[in-house]
Scaffold this motif. Structure first.
Motif, PDB file in Angstrom:
ATOM      1  N   PRO A  94       0.822  -1.192   0.000  1.00 51.32           N
ATOM      2  CA  PRO A  94       0.000   0.000   0.000  1.00 51.32           C
ATOM      3  C   PRO A  94       0.859   1.245   0.000  1.00 51.32           C
ATOM      4  CG  PRO A  94       0.020  -1.002   2.179  1.00 51.32           C
ATOM      5  CD  PRO A  94       0.814  -1.883   1.285  1.00 51.32           C
ATOM      6  N   ALA A 102      -4.127  11.502   5.492  1.00 51.62           N
ATOM      7  CA  ALA A 102      -5.038  11.191   6.594  1.00 51.62           C
ATOM      8  C   ALA A 102      -4.250  10.869   7.866  1.00 51.62           C
ATOM      9  CB  ALA A 102      -5.922   9.996   6.224  1.00 51.62           C
ATOM     10  N   TRP A 159     -15.917   7.428   4.936  1.00 48.39           N
ATOM     11  CA  TRP A 159     -14.892   7.837   5.893  1.00 48.39           C
ATOM     12  C   TRP A 159     -14.696   9.350   5.850  1.00 48.39           C
ATOM     13  CZ3 TRP A 159     -10.466  10.475   4.583  1.00 48.39           C
ATOM     14  CH2 TRP A 159      -9.562  10.702   5.623  1.00 48.39           C
TER      15      TRP A 159
ATOM     16  N   HIS B  36       0.244   0.213   6.730  1.00 46.65           N
ATOM     17  CA  HIS B  36      -0.926   0.114   5.861  1.00 46.65           C
ATOM     18  C   HIS B  36      -1.116   1.371   5.014  1.00 46.65           C
ATOM     19  CE1 HIS B  36      -3.683   2.561   8.534  1.00 46.65           C
ATOM     20  NE2 HIS B  36      -2.682   2.301   9.346  1.00 46.65           N
ATOM     21  N   VAL B  37      -0.184   2.311   5.152  1.00 50.09           N
ATOM     22  CA  VAL B  37      -0.305   3.597   4.485  1.00 50.09           C
ATOM     23  C   VAL B  37       0.873   3.825   3.535  1.00 50.09           C
ATOM     24  CG1 VAL B  37      -0.081   6.056   4.940  1.00 50.09           C
ATOM     25  CG2 VAL B  37      -1.673   4.689   6.283  1.00 50.09           C
ATOM     26  N   ALA B  99      -6.711  -6.940  -6.785  1.00 50.01           N
ATOM     27  CA  ALA B  99      -7.687  -6.398  -7.734  1.00 50.01           C
ATOM     28  C   ALA B  99      -7.444  -6.950  -9.134  1.00 50.01           C
ATOM     29  CB  ALA B  99      -7.631  -4.878  -7.730  1.00 50.01           C
ATOM     30  N   PHE B 124      -7.515 -10.251   2.799  1.00 51.84           N
ATOM     31  CA  PHE B 124      -8.236  -9.076   3.295  1.00 51.84           C
ATOM     32  C   PHE B 124      -8.504  -9.233   4.791  1.00 51.84           C
ATOM     33  CE2 PHE B 124     -10.328  -8.123  -1.094  1.00 51.84           C
ATOM     34  CZ  PHE B 124      -9.260  -7.329  -1.435  1.00 51.84           C
ATOM     35  N   ARG B 127      -5.336  -8.685   6.874  1.00 46.67           N
ATOM     36  CA  ARG B 127      -5.014  -7.256   6.908  1.00 46.67           C
ATOM     37  C   ARG B 127      -5.905  -6.527   7.903  1.00 46.67           C
ATOM     38  NH1 ARG B 127      -2.917  -3.375   3.324  1.00 46.67           N
ATOM     39  NH2 ARG B 127      -4.860  -2.236   3.074  1.00 46.67           N
ATOM     40  N   TYR B 144      -6.962   8.613  12.101  1.00 45.04           N
ATOM     41  CA  TYR B 144      -7.808   8.826  10.921  1.00 45.04           C
ATOM     42  C   TYR B 144      -7.471   7.818   9.828  1.00 45.04           C
ATOM     43  CZ  TYR B 144      -9.080  13.219  13.146  1.00 45.04           C
ATOM     44  OH  TYR B 144      -9.539  14.152  14.017  1.00 45.04           O
ATOM     45  N   ALA B 145      -6.171   7.614   9.626  1.00 44.36           N
ATOM     46  CA  ALA B 145      -5.750   6.643   8.621  1.00 44.36           C
ATOM     47  C   ALA B 145      -6.183   5.236   9.016  1.00 44.36           C
ATOM     48  CB  ALA B 145      -4.239   6.697   8.427  1.00 44.36           C
ATOM     49  N   ARG B 147      -8.848   4.435  10.733  1.00 40.93           N
ATOM     50  CA  ARG B 147     -10.280   4.306  10.433  1.00 40.93           C
ATOM     51  C   ARG B 147     -10.526   4.134   8.939  1.00 40.93           C
ATOM     52  NH1 ARG B 147     -13.081   9.211  13.099  1.00 40.93           N
ATOM     53  NH2 ARG B 147     -11.770   9.289  14.966  1.00 40.93           N
ATOM     54  N   LEU B 148      -9.745   4.857   8.137  1.00 37.97           N
ATOM     55  CA  LEU B 148      -9.875   4.703   6.682  1.00 37.97           C
ATOM     56  C   LEU B 148      -9.542   3.277   6.268  1.00 37.97           C
ATOM     57  CD1 LEU B 148     -10.297   5.804   3.828  1.00 37.97           C
ATOM     58  CD2 LEU B 148      -7.952   6.676   3.882  1.00 37.97           C
ATOM     59  N   ALA B 151     -12.369   0.954   7.250  1.00 36.12           N
ATOM     60  CA  ALA B 151     -13.527   1.100   6.358  1.00 36.12           C
ATOM     61  C   ALA B 151     -13.283   0.381   5.037  1.00 36.12           C
ATOM     62  CB  ALA B 151     -13.816   2.581   6.118  1.00 36.12           C
ATOM     63  N   GLN B 152     -12.104   0.610   4.469  1.00 35.37           N
ATOM     64  CA  GLN B 152     -11.794  -0.034   3.196  1.00 35.37           C
ATOM     65  C   GLN B 152     -11.689  -1.546   3.366  1.00 35.37           C
ATOM     66  OE1 GLN B 152      -8.248   2.104   2.124  1.00 35.37           O
ATOM     67  NE2 GLN B 152      -9.371   3.699   0.988  1.00 35.37           N
ATOM     68  N   ALA B 155     -15.136  -3.095   3.623  1.00 33.71           N
ATOM     69  CA  ALA B 155     -15.761  -3.090   2.299  1.00 33.71           C
ATOM     70  C   ALA B 155     -15.184  -4.205   1.419  1.00 33.71           C
ATOM     71  CB  ALA B 155     -15.570  -1.735   1.627  1.00 33.71           C
ATOM     72  N   SER B 156     -13.866  -4.397   1.521  1.00 31.19           N
ATOM     73  CA  SER B 156     -13.226  -5.419   0.706  1.00 31.19           C
ATOM     74  C   SER B 156     -13.686  -6.811   1.112  1.00 31.19           C
ATOM     75  CB  SER B 156     -11.703  -5.317   0.845  1.00 31.19           C
ATOM     76  OG  SER B 156     -11.271  -4.021   0.500  1.00 31.19           O
ATOM     77  N   TRP B 159     -17.075  -7.408  -0.171  1.00 29.75           N
ATOM     78  CA  TRP B 159     -17.015  -7.754  -1.600  1.00 29.75           C
ATOM     79  C   TRP B 159     -16.687  -9.232  -1.789  1.00 29.75           C
ATOM     80  CZ3 TRP B 159     -12.792  -9.893  -4.028  1.00 29.75           C
ATOM     81  CH2 TRP B 159     -12.903 -10.065  -5.401  1.00 29.75           C
TER      82      TRP B 159
END
Lengths: 182, 182
Positions: A94, A102, A159, B36-37, B99, B124, B127, B144-145, B147-148, B151-152, B155-156, B159
């Motif tokens: 990533p 963020a 978010w 993760h960033v 992806a 996923f 992670r 903040y990162a 939480r982002l 969220a992602q 969602a993954s 999916w």
DNA sequence: GCTGCCATGTAAACCGTTACATGATTGG
DNA sequence: CCAATCATGTAACGGTTTACATGGCAGC
């Protein structure tokens, strides 16, 4: 030591799915359908196709006008593609500038932080809008990745909205409601 | 021409937030909080710190035992960091093998596709599990990162579950049709 | 004739990973 | 004393981006 060769896989995948294509076509396909998954420009694609031809994964099927070369996937290439898909444990590296911003948000005062999150939100929204324009049914190829992108995009937008609400504070909630989001 | 220098920003951010640190410390911080960033190993960090010192963004504050060098952010560095945060339009260069596998799923028969999605899902989930172990309140830096990422990640996962349900479900015939066609 | 798109490529610079290399200190 | 961890670095390689470069064809 291991080279991941994801560019090769992406090229093989496009050739397998849509039939023979030129480097130019493949570059267009990357822009059109694969840009949210993998990126590559023509300067990377042309040399890679030459190497892949040398390795027997693709073959020049015909040469057309203006030096146009049509590459077709070989049985060897198709086999490698499927092996990779089934066997390869995907790695994630990533590197997201948005996530980095963020991460660093607490360094800023509230006003600046709001500006930054608004810009991040706008970008998420734009990315999502692009995906939502794509046909979901017509091209079956890539639809799973499209849905994944949509799911991640919606989560990212959510978010941003939550973060903005928090940064603006409980007092701002009323204003938020009145003005509406964004 | 412009280099984005996100590695520099990440290093400046850590130095600003947590105070002076050695290259070794920073490498640990990357592993612990930033993985993760943004990613970077010590082989990238040490030379970069030297260049940043030459550019006046950081300064060696002290040298301790075992050649340990403590770097501190300079006012110039802090200023650059904040400018970048407020002014920089984040760019996204998505390159996700997961992806890509999702994109290419229609090339596989149903059985194989299920195996592939299960593996993607497991990754996923792993992670996400890592992120969920992190303290959400204690260190406000990076929250903040975090939480982002959560969220992602959710969602993954969703999916993956939906995709598995579709592949296994009664509509599975449609997938077989799609693969068979063209 | 000019603009714009088709179509291909090369070279340099940059970024990131892997492998190699060294030595000090701490704890068992 | 041995292993683990601390602590720093270099070099080679490979992947990606940016800049440079060329020419054909189509439509106005």
């Amino acid at each position: 030591m291991l080279t991941y060769m994801s560019l090769r896989i992406a090229l093989l995948g496009l050739l397998d799915a849509t039939g023979p294509a030129s480097g130019y076509d493949l570059a267009k396909s990357f822009e059109r359908s694969l840009n949210h998954v993998w990126q590559a420009g023509h300067t990377q694609i042309y040399p890679e196709l030459v190497k892949m031809a040398a390795d027997g994964l693709v073959a020049v099927e015909s040469e057309g006008a203006r030096g146009r070369k049509l590459y077709a996937i070989t049985p060897e290439g198709a086999s490698r593609l499927r092996s990779w898909l089934v066997e390869r444990e995907p790695t994630s590296a990533p590197r997201s500038e948005a996530a980095l911003q963020a991460f660093l948000l607490p360094l800023l005062d509230r006003e600046s932080a709001i500006v930054v999150v608004e810009r991040i939100r706008a970008q998420f929204a734009e990315r999502l809008a692009v995906l939502e324009c794509k046909p979901r049914d017509t091209s079956r190829f890539g639809r799973y990745a499209l849905r994944l992108g949509l799911a991640q995009g919606h989560a990212s937008l959510a978010w941003a909205d939550e973060t903005l609400a928090e940064l603006r504070g409980p007092d701002a909630a009323a204003v938020d409601d009145a003005v509406g989001r964004d």
